[in-house]
Write an enzyme that holds these catalytic residues in place. Structure first.
Site, short mmCIF file in Angstrom:
data_model
loop_
_atom_site.label_atom_id
_atom_site.label_comp_id
_atom_site.label_asym_id
_atom_site.label_seq_id
_atom_site.Cartn_x
_atom_site.Cartn_y
_atom_site.Cartn_z
N GLU A 1 -12.60 3.43 5.30
CA GLU A 1 -12.45 2.01 4.99
C GLU A 1 -12.94 1.11 6.12
OE1 GLU A 1 -10.07 4.16 2.11
OE2 GLU A 1 -10.19 4.28 4.30
N HIS B 1 2.06 4.15 -0.12
CA HIS B 1 1.17 3.76 -1.21
C HIS B 1 1.79 2.67 -2.09
CE1 HIS B 1 -0.72 7.48 0.01
NE2 HIS B 1 -1.74 7.23 -0.77
#
Length: 327
Positions: free
Chosen positions: A60, A129
């Protein structure tokens, strides 16, 4: 109007904008050959080719930085994070570069870039998450933060975000990608950034909720209607810039407010909203502003604990009755 899933509305916005401007491209993990982890970008590689719909490694920080360099040099990237939890790996690129370089360069560089993907709770995925990131990114001047609750807003606001010359954090929801709703078919349909939507008018209490929390607000309003009270429901849509005028006008009418926010409570979006309401409309309040948030703990894994952790419709309903002094 056409009925679309939220994922289809996001895709429609990207396709229309990429058809309009060849400088726009999509980049992220599994967006091309796999058609997107949530099938948001389904068919886009076949339509635009692998130079404009680009699969990336699991890096990322790397592909966020690549996107920023592209934006500085005249392109208009859309960077998809498979989940905003993974964007913490790229947080330096977003906060220290995207948000600040235009200011630090005296306006020599602009960043027409959109960072988008699912945010917030996504079921039994445990603590790493299930983070709601809107409060984090809205702390930094230079970023615009949008959080959508329905397909029509997803399309209209994403098109506006792609056209914006500033970096935009665009928050969706994994839970809502399959949600169906009416979407405008108006030619070149956009929704202005920074304008809230009054979803339901009333005079008993103002309920503010974005993304999934918006639906908890609507459900609570329906329960209050059964009790004989009309709640006003506002979807802010844009977290930064925030439409204070619409919210304050509503609170001056209803004199009571409940803010629903999936963030953890400390320094959350609801914290700032509650502060601004008491600062701007204190003399109109007949009760303290009440906040309903996630619990002040990392997200659990167990299904029953996750249900307890998140704001519920019953929580919102009871908070409304509390500020109306009914309980």
């Amino acid at each position: 109007m056409a009925e679309l899933q939220l994922r289809e509305a996001v895709r429609a916005a990207m396709v229309e904008e990429m058809d309009r401007d060849e400088n726009i491209f999509l980049m992220g993990e599994e967006v091309a050959e796999y058609n997107g982890a949530y099938k948001v970008s389904e068919g886009m590689r076949d339509r635009f080719g692998d130079q404009r719909v680009i699969d990336t490694p699991i890096s990322e920080s790397g592909f966020a930085g690549l996107g920023l360099g592209a934006a500085m040099n005249g392109l208009r990237p859309i960077i998809e994070f498979m989940t905003w939890n993974f964007a913490f790996v790229a947080i330096d690129q977003i906060i220290n570069n995207a948000a600040k370089v235009r200011y630090m360069s005296g306006g020599q560089f602009s960043f027409p870039i959109v960072f988008r993907g699912p945010n917030g709770a996504a079921g039994q995925l445990a603590a790493t998450h299930n983070t709601s990131v809107e409060a984090i990114y809205s702390c930094f001047p230079g970023l615009k933060v949008i959080s959508v609750s329905n397909p029509d807003d997803a399309k209209g606001l994403l098109k506006s975000a792609i056209r914006d010359d500033d970096p935009v954090v665009f928050l969706e929801s994994e839970f809502m990608y399959g949600m169906r709703g009416e979407v405008s078919e108006a030619e070149d349909y956009t929704i202005p950034i920074g304008k809230a939507r009054i979803a339901r008018e009333g005079d008993a209490v103002t309920i503010i909720g974005h993304n999934k929390s918006y639906w908890r607000a609507l459900e609570a309003a329906e329960m209050l209607e059964a009790d004989g009270y009309a709640a006003e429901v506002i979807d802010p849509r844009t977290i930064r810039p925030f439409d204070w005028d619409t919210v304050i006008s509503s609170v001056k009418k209803t004199n009571r407010c409940v803010v629903v926010d999936e963030s953890n409570p400390f320094a959350s979006v609801s914290s700032e909203v509650a502060f601004q309401i008491q600062a701007r409309a204190f003399d109109y309040l007949d009760a303290p502003v009440h906040r309903i948030t996630a619990k002040d703990t990392p997200a659990p894994y167990a299904k029953n604990l996750m249900e307890y952790y998140l704001p519920s419709t019953e929580d919102v309903y009871r908070a409304c009755r509390a500020v109306m002094y009914l309980d």
